[in-house]
Design a protein around this motif. Structure first.
Motif, PDB file in Angstrom:
ATOM      1  N   UNK A 259       7.208   4.236  -1.530  1.00 20.04           N
ATOM      2  CA  UNK A 259       7.527   3.155  -0.600  1.00 20.04           C
ATOM      3  C   UNK A 259       6.243   2.546  -0.052  1.00 20.04           C
ATOM      4  N   UNK A 260       6.410   1.496   0.721  1.00 28.49           N
ATOM      5  CA  UNK A 260       5.285   0.838   1.391  1.00 28.49           C
ATOM      6  C   UNK A 260       5.613   0.698   2.863  1.00 28.49           C
ATOM      7  N   UNK A 261       4.568   0.578   3.662  1.00 31.01           N
ATOM      8  CA  UNK A 261       4.731   0.274   5.080  1.00 31.01           C
ATOM      9  C   UNK A 261       3.778  -0.849   5.448  1.00 31.01           C
ATOM     10  N   UNK A 262       4.211  -1.667   6.374  1.00 33.56           N
ATOM     11  CA  UNK A 262       3.335  -2.635   7.018  1.00 33.56           C
ATOM     12  C   UNK A 262       3.115  -2.071   8.414  1.00 33.56           C
ATOM     13  N   UNK A 263       1.841  -1.861   8.765  1.00 27.99           N
ATOM     14  CA  UNK A 263       1.538  -1.216  10.040  1.00 27.99           C
ATOM     15  C   UNK A 263       0.524  -2.017  10.838  1.00 27.99           C
ATOM     16  N   UNK A 264       0.656  -1.924  12.143  1.00 28.75           N
ATOM     17  CA  UNK A 264      -0.294  -2.516  13.067  1.00 28.75           C
ATOM     18  C   UNK A 264      -1.514  -1.594  13.097  1.00 28.75           C
ATOM     19  N   UNK A 265      -2.628  -2.045  12.544  1.00 34.25           N
ATOM     20  CA  UNK A 265      -3.783  -1.152  12.413  1.00 34.25           C
ATOM     21  C   UNK A 265      -4.561  -0.976  13.713  1.00 34.25           C
ATOM     22  N   UNK A 266      -4.191  -1.708  14.765  1.00 34.30           N
ATOM     23  CA  UNK A 266      -4.879  -1.536  16.045  1.00 34.30           C
ATOM     24  C   UNK A 266      -4.704  -0.124  16.588  1.00 34.30           C
ATOM     25  N   UNK A 267      -3.625   0.547  16.222  1.00 31.31           N
ATOM     26  CA  UNK A 267      -3.389   1.906  16.699  1.00 31.31           C
ATOM     27  C   UNK A 267      -3.513   2.937  15.574  1.00 31.31           C
ATOM     28  N   UNK A 268      -4.002   2.508  14.414  1.00 31.62           N
ATOM     29  CA  UNK A 268      -4.174   3.390  13.263  1.00 31.62           C
ATOM     30  C   UNK A 268      -5.589   3.958  13.268  1.00 31.62           C
TER      31      UNK A 268
ATOM     32  N   UNK B 152      -0.472  -4.021   4.758  1.00 28.99           N
ATOM     33  CA  UNK B 152       0.475  -3.371   3.858  1.00 28.99           C
ATOM     34  C   UNK B 152      -0.204  -2.183   3.189  1.00 28.99           C
ATOM     35  N   UNK B 153       0.464  -1.039   3.224  1.00 28.34           N
ATOM     36  CA  UNK B 153      -0.018   0.166   2.553  1.00 28.34           C
ATOM     37  C   UNK B 153       1.074   0.637   1.603  1.00 28.34           C
ATOM     38  N   UNK B 154       0.728   0.751   0.322  1.00 27.96           N
ATOM     39  CA  UNK B 154       1.672   1.205  -0.693  1.00 27.96           C
ATOM     40  C   UNK B 154       1.461   2.695  -0.906  1.00 27.96           C
TER      41      UNK B 154
ATOM     42  N   UNK C 292      -0.939   9.050  -6.344  1.00 29.04           N
ATOM     43  CA  UNK C 292      -1.624  10.096  -5.581  1.00 29.04           C
ATOM     44  C   UNK C 292      -1.367   9.953  -4.082  1.00 29.04           C
ATOM     45  N   UNK C 293      -1.414   8.728  -3.586  1.00 30.10           N
ATOM     46  CA  UNK C 293      -1.212   8.510  -2.148  1.00 30.10           C
ATOM     47  C   UNK C 293       0.134   9.077  -1.703  1.00 30.10           C
ATOM     48  N   UNK C 294       1.188   8.893  -2.500  1.00 36.97           N
ATOM     49  CA  UNK C 294       2.503   9.410  -2.141  1.00 36.97           C
ATOM     50  C   UNK C 294       2.494  10.927  -2.027  1.00 36.97           C
ATOM     51  N   UNK C 295       1.716  11.599  -2.865  1.00 37.77           N
ATOM     52  CA  UNK C 295       1.673  13.067  -2.814  1.00 37.77           C
ATOM     53  C   UNK C 295       1.016  13.587  -1.539  1.00 37.77           C
TER      54      UNK C 295
ATOM     55  N   UNK D 108       4.633   1.082  12.960  1.00 36.34           N
ATOM     56  CA  UNK D 108       5.067   0.659  11.632  1.00 36.34           C
ATOM     57  C   UNK D 108       6.035  -0.508  11.807  1.00 36.34           C
ATOM     58  N   UNK D 109       5.636  -1.670  11.314  1.00 38.09           N
ATOM     59  CA  UNK D 109       6.444  -2.885  11.462  1.00 38.09           C
ATOM     60  C   UNK D 109       7.574  -2.943  10.429  1.00 38.09           C
ATOM     61  N   UNK D 110       7.257  -2.585   9.189  1.00 39.24           N
ATOM     62  CA  UNK D 110       8.260  -2.648   8.120  1.00 39.24           C
ATOM     63  C   UNK D 110       8.158  -1.427   7.221  1.00 39.24           C
ATOM     64  N   UNK D 111       9.303  -1.035   6.685  1.00 39.38           N
ATOM     65  CA  UNK D 111       9.375  -0.046   5.617  1.00 39.38           C
ATOM     66  C   UNK D 111       9.967  -0.781   4.426  1.00 39.38           C
ATOM     67  N   UNK D 112       9.310  -0.630   3.276  1.00 38.97           N
ATOM     68  CA  UNK D 112       9.670  -1.414   2.085  1.00 38.97           C
ATOM     69  C   UNK D 112       9.864  -0.482   0.897  1.00 38.97           C
ATOM     70  N   UNK D 113      10.929  -0.712   0.134  1.00 35.84           N
ATOM     71  CA  UNK D 113      11.160  -0.006  -1.129  1.00 35.84           C
ATOM     72  C   UNK D 113      11.436  -1.063  -2.191  1.00 35.84           C
ATOM     73  N   UNK D 114      10.720  -0.974  -3.308  1.00 36.21           N
ATOM     74  CA  UNK D 114      10.894  -1.920  -4.424  1.00 36.21           C
ATOM     75  C   UNK D 114      10.876  -3.378  -3.951  1.00 36.21           C
ATOM     76  N   UNK D 115       9.924  -3.714  -3.114  1.00 32.22           N
ATOM     77  CA  UNK D 115       9.741  -5.070  -2.596  1.00 32.22           C
ATOM     78  C   UNK D 115      10.883  -5.544  -1.707  1.00 32.22           C
TER      79      UNK D 115
END
Length: 144
Positions: free
Chosen positions: A33-42, A61-63, A67-70, A101-108
């Motif tokens: 999956x992917x997330x769109x996140x506010x990086x001010x608090x990341x 946006x972070x996909x 490897x990242x998923x693992x 986290x603003x959005x959670x995305x699966x398959x666009x």
């Protein structure tokens, strides 16, 4: 009226629990999956070089695939994962508060939108906010 709701701490906590449940379900079903996140608090560990960090948008946006998923995990109220950045694939572990986290995305497809991620009071430095509350007390004006 909407502002009163999305800036409410109880609503933020409700959204955070919902995000946690959704992401845990996605992880448990082994779905990338992917997330769109506010990086001010990341936070990034190690911190990203300035030339990379300056190119990130406030909402990035972070996909989470391959490897990242693992490396994805939820601890307390944070999402952690390792990602590579820039042409040299600079590695860093991200720690994202779930409420940012603003959005959670699966398959666009956007499967969740969290309006509290846009609320500045949740994403600013908490230490700074605590000091401002301290300074606003009339008895503490001498510290301004």
């Amino acid at each position: 009226m909407l502002k009163n709701i999305i800036e409410n701490d109880d609503f933020k906590n409700l959204s955070q629990r919902h995000i946690k449940d959704i992401i845990q379900y996605i992880i448990d079903t082994n779905t990338e999956f992917s997330v769109v996140a506010n990086i001010e608090s990341t936070s990034f560990n190690p911190d990203l070089p300035n030339d990379i960090k300056s190119n990130l948008n406030k909402f990035s946006l972070f996909t989470l695939a391959g490897y990242t998923f693992t490396t994805v995990r939820i601890e307390d109220d944070f999402l952690y994962f390792e990602a590579g950045f820039g042409k040299d694939n600079f590695g860093s572990v991200l720690k994202i508060p779930l409420y940012s986290i603003l959005q959670i995305i699966i398959d666009e497809n956007i499967i969740y939108i969290n309006l509290t991620a846009t609320v500045d009071k949740f994403n600013n430095n908490l230490e700074k906010n605590s000091f401002n509350v301290f300074k606003n007390n009339p008895k503490n004006k001498k510290f301004n």
